[in-house]
Design a protein around this motif. Structure first.
Motif, PDB file in Angstrom:
ATOM      1  N   GLN A 199      59.933  62.222 132.623  1.00 12.33           N
ATOM      2  CA  GLN A 199      60.832  62.856 131.666  1.00 12.33           C
ATOM      3  C   GLN A 199      60.901  62.074 130.365  1.00 12.33           C
ATOM      4  O   GLN A 199      61.891  62.122 129.650  1.00 12.33           O
ATOM      5  N   GLY A 200      59.846  61.313 130.097  1.00 17.62           N
ATOM      6  CA  GLY A 200      59.794  60.544 128.863  1.00 17.62           C
ATOM      7  C   GLY A 200      60.591  59.254 128.921  1.00 17.62           C
ATOM      8  O   GLY A 200      60.844  58.646 127.895  1.00 17.62           O
ATOM      9  N   THR A 201      61.013  58.845 130.108  1.00 11.42           N
ATOM     10  CA  THR A 201      61.757  57.598 130.246  1.00 11.42           C
ATOM     11  C   THR A 201      61.113  56.721 131.305  1.00 11.42           C
ATOM     12  O   THR A 201      60.391  57.196 132.172  1.00 11.42           O
ATOM     13  N   CYS A 202      61.396  55.452 131.214  1.00 16.06           N
ATOM     14  CA  CYS A 202      60.921  54.490 132.209  1.00 16.06           C
ATOM     15  C   CYS A 202      62.141  53.841 132.844  1.00 16.06           C
ATOM     16  O   CYS A 202      63.163  53.660 132.191  1.00 16.06           O
ATOM     17  N   GLU A 203      62.013  53.522 134.119  1.00 16.90           N
ATOM     18  CA  GLU A 203      63.086  52.841 134.829  1.00 16.90           C
ATOM     19  C   GLU A 203      62.497  51.721 135.665  1.00 16.90           C
ATOM     20  O   GLU A 203      61.313  51.723 135.971  1.00 16.90           O
ATOM     21  N   GLU A 204      63.332  50.781 136.046  1.00 12.76           N
ATOM     22  CA  GLU A 204      62.937  49.684 136.907  1.00 12.76           C
ATOM     23  C   GLU A 204      63.450  49.984 138.312  1.00 12.76           C
ATOM     24  O   GLU A 204      64.617  50.326 138.492  1.00 12.76           O
ATOM     25  N   VAL A 205      62.558  49.891 139.292  1.00  9.77           N
ATOM     26  CA  VAL A 205      62.925  50.172 140.681  1.00  9.77           C
ATOM     27  C   VAL A 205      62.407  49.059 141.588  1.00  9.77           C
ATOM     28  O   VAL A 205      61.516  48.308 141.209  1.00  9.77           O
ATOM     29  N   SER A 206      62.947  49.005 142.789  1.00  4.48           N
ATOM     30  CA  SER A 206      62.474  48.053 143.788  1.00  4.48           C
ATOM     31  C   SER A 206      61.307  48.664 144.559  1.00  4.48           C
ATOM     32  O   SER A 206      61.348  49.832 144.950  1.00  4.48           O
ATOM     33  N   VAL A 207      60.262  47.861 144.781  1.00  5.06           N
ATOM     34  CA  VAL A 207      59.137  48.283 145.613  1.00  5.06           C
ATOM     35  C   VAL A 207      59.007  47.352 146.822  1.00  5.06           C
ATOM     36  O   VAL A 207      57.935  47.199 147.395  1.00  5.06           O
ATOM     37  N   ALA A 208      60.121  46.755 147.217  1.00  2.77           N
ATOM     38  CA  ALA A 208      60.126  45.784 148.311  1.00  2.77           C
ATOM     39  C   ALA A 208      59.741  46.406 149.651  1.00  2.77           C
ATOM     40  O   ALA A 208      59.199  45.727 150.518  1.00  2.77           O
ATOM     41  N   LEU A 209      59.991  47.695 149.841  1.00  4.27           N
ATOM     42  CA  LEU A 209      59.729  48.348 151.131  1.00  4.27           C
ATOM     43  C   LEU A 209      58.353  48.982 151.237  1.00  4.27           C
ATOM     44  O   LEU A 209      57.986  49.459 152.307  1.00  4.27           O
ATOM     45  N   VAL A 210      57.605  49.022 150.129  1.00  7.63           N
ATOM     46  CA  VAL A 210      56.290  49.670 150.131  1.00  7.63           C
ATOM     47  C   VAL A 210      55.250  48.754 149.505  1.00  7.63           C
ATOM     48  O   VAL A 210      55.587  47.805 148.808  1.00  7.63           O
ATOM     49  N   SER A 211      54.003  49.062 149.747  1.00  8.16           N
ATOM     50  CA  SER A 211      52.906  48.331 149.122  1.00  8.16           C
ATOM     51  C   SER A 211      52.352  49.213 148.011  1.00  8.16           C
ATOM     52  O   SER A 211      51.473  50.037 148.247  1.00  8.16           O
ATOM     53  N   ALA A 212      52.899  49.064 146.813  1.00 10.98           N
ATOM     54  CA  ALA A 212      52.524  49.912 145.684  1.00 10.98           C
ATOM     55  C   ALA A 212      51.753  49.112 144.647  1.00 10.98           C
ATOM     56  O   ALA A 212      51.894  47.895 144.549  1.00 10.98           O
ATOM     57  N   ALA A 213      50.952  49.835 143.865  1.00  5.22           N
ATOM     58  CA  ALA A 213      50.180  49.237 142.782  1.00  5.22           C
ATOM     59  C   ALA A 213      50.331  50.108 141.539  1.00  5.22           C
ATOM     60  O   ALA A 213      50.751  51.267 141.626  1.00  5.22           O
ATOM     61  N   ALA A 214      49.973  49.555 140.397  1.00  2.00           N
ATOM     62  CA  ALA A 214      50.020  50.325 139.153  1.00  2.00           C
ATOM     63  C   ALA A 214      49.167  51.576 139.306  1.00  2.00           C
ATOM     64  O   ALA A 214      48.058  51.531 139.845  1.00  2.00           O
ATOM     65  N   GLY A 215      49.722  52.705 138.876  1.00  2.00           N
ATOM     66  CA  GLY A 215      49.029  53.980 138.958  1.00  2.00           C
ATOM     67  C   GLY A 215      49.384  54.794 140.187  1.00  2.00           C
ATOM     68  O   GLY A 215      49.126  55.993 140.242  1.00  2.00           O
ATOM     69  N   ASP A 216      49.984  54.159 141.192  1.00  2.00           N
ATOM     70  CA  ASP A 216      50.395  54.888 142.396  1.00  2.00           C
ATOM     71  C   ASP A 216      51.573  55.805 142.096  1.00  2.00           C
ATOM     72  O   ASP A 216      52.400  55.510 141.231  1.00  2.00           O
ATOM     73  N   THR A 217      51.663  56.892 142.843  1.00  2.00           N
ATOM     74  CA  THR A 217      52.829  57.762 142.814  1.00  2.00           C
ATOM     75  C   THR A 217      53.682  57.388 144.017  1.00  2.00           C
ATOM     76  O   THR A 217      53.189  57.335 145.142  1.00  2.00           O
ATOM     77  N   ILE A 218      54.955  57.085 143.753  1.00  2.00           N
ATOM     78  CA  ILE A 218      55.850  56.677 144.824  1.00  2.00           C
ATOM     79  C   ILE A 218      57.066  57.593 144.876  1.00  2.00           C
ATOM     80  O   ILE A 218      57.416  58.239 143.892  1.00  2.00           O
ATOM     81  N   LEU A 219      57.688  57.638 146.032  1.00  2.00           N
ATOM     82  CA  LEU A 219      58.915  58.396 146.223  1.00  2.00           C
ATOM     83  C   LEU A 219      60.065  57.407 146.140  1.00  2.00           C
ATOM     84  O   LEU A 219      60.078  56.389 146.851  1.00  2.00           O
ATOM     85  N   VAL A 220      61.037  57.691 145.254  1.00  2.00           N
ATOM     86  CA  VAL A 220      62.135  56.759 144.995  1.00  2.00           C
ATOM     87  C   VAL A 220      63.472  57.436 145.258  1.00  2.00           C
ATOM     88  O   VAL A 220      63.692  58.580 144.859  1.00  2.00           O
ATOM     89  N   HIS A 221      64.348  56.713 145.946  1.00  2.00           N
ATOM     90  CA  HIS A 221      65.722  57.158 146.176  1.00  2.00           C
ATOM     91  C   HIS A 221      66.650  55.988 145.898  1.00  2.00           C
ATOM     92  O   HIS A 221      66.445  54.887 146.432  1.00  2.00           O
ATOM     93  N   ALA A 222      67.627  56.205 145.063  1.00  2.00           N
ATOM     94  CA  ALA A 222      68.622  55.180 144.730  1.00  2.00           C
ATOM     95  C   ALA A 222      67.967  53.885 144.257  1.00  2.00           C
ATOM     96  O   ALA A 222      68.326  52.786 144.690  1.00  2.00           O
ATOM     97  N   SER A 223      66.968  54.000 143.397  1.00  2.00           N
ATOM     98  CA  SER A 223      66.234  52.868 142.803  1.00  2.00           C
ATOM     99  C   SER A 223      65.411  52.076 143.798  1.00  2.00           C
ATOM    100  O   SER A 223      65.015  50.950 143.528  1.00  2.00           O
ATOM    101  N   GLU A 224      65.131  52.635 144.963  1.00  2.00           N
ATOM    102  CA  GLU A 224      64.324  51.973 145.987  1.00  2.00           C
ATOM    103  C   GLU A 224      63.136  52.859 146.345  1.00  2.00           C
ATOM    104  O   GLU A 224      63.318  54.018 146.721  1.00  2.00           O
ATOM    105  N   ALA A 225      61.931  52.324 146.199  1.00  2.00           N
ATOM    106  CA  ALA A 225      60.736  53.071 146.623  1.00  2.00           C
ATOM    107  C   ALA A 225      60.756  53.167 148.137  1.00  2.00           C
ATOM    108  O   ALA A 225      60.922  52.168 148.833  1.00  2.00           O
ATOM    109  N   ILE A 226      60.601  54.384 148.658  1.00  2.00           N
ATOM    110  CA  ILE A 226      60.659  54.577 150.105  1.00  2.00           C
ATOM    111  C   ILE A 226      59.325  55.037 150.686  1.00  2.00           C
ATOM    112  O   ILE A 226      59.171  55.057 151.906  1.00  2.00           O
ATOM    113  N   ALA A 227      58.359  55.383 149.818  1.00  2.00           N
ATOM    114  CA  ALA A 227      57.045  55.792 150.314  1.00  2.00           C
ATOM    115  C   ALA A 227      56.054  55.818 149.160  1.00  2.00           C
ATOM    116  O   ALA A 227      56.433  56.045 148.005  1.00  2.00           O
TER     117      ALA A 227
END
Length: 74
Positions: A36-64
């Protein structure tokens, strides 16, 4: 401070949304593109994510990781 737009705030919303990881930060954090034209900071502590990945986020926490960067959508 995070600015929320409409019904889809990944920081305080009651839904999970797909976002794209722009870059990883120290302490298991990542900057993500909300689509939506904005950037946010989220936690990726629960997933193994890399730049370019699409992740599912709930309450600022990546869950998948929904899609890895460079993989075809199936």
């Amino acid at each position: 401070m995070t600015e929320c737009h409409g019904d889809h705030c990944i920081t305080c919303g009651d839904i999970a949304v797909e976002v794209t990881v722009l870059r990883l930060l120290p302490d298991s954090l990542a900057v993500v593109d909300t689509g939506q034209g904005t950037c946010e900071e989220v936690s990726v502590a629960l997933v193994s994510a890399a730049a370019g990945d699409t992740i599912l986020v709930h309450a600022s926490e990546a869950i998948a990781v929904v899609q890895r960067a460079g993989e075809a959508v199936t």
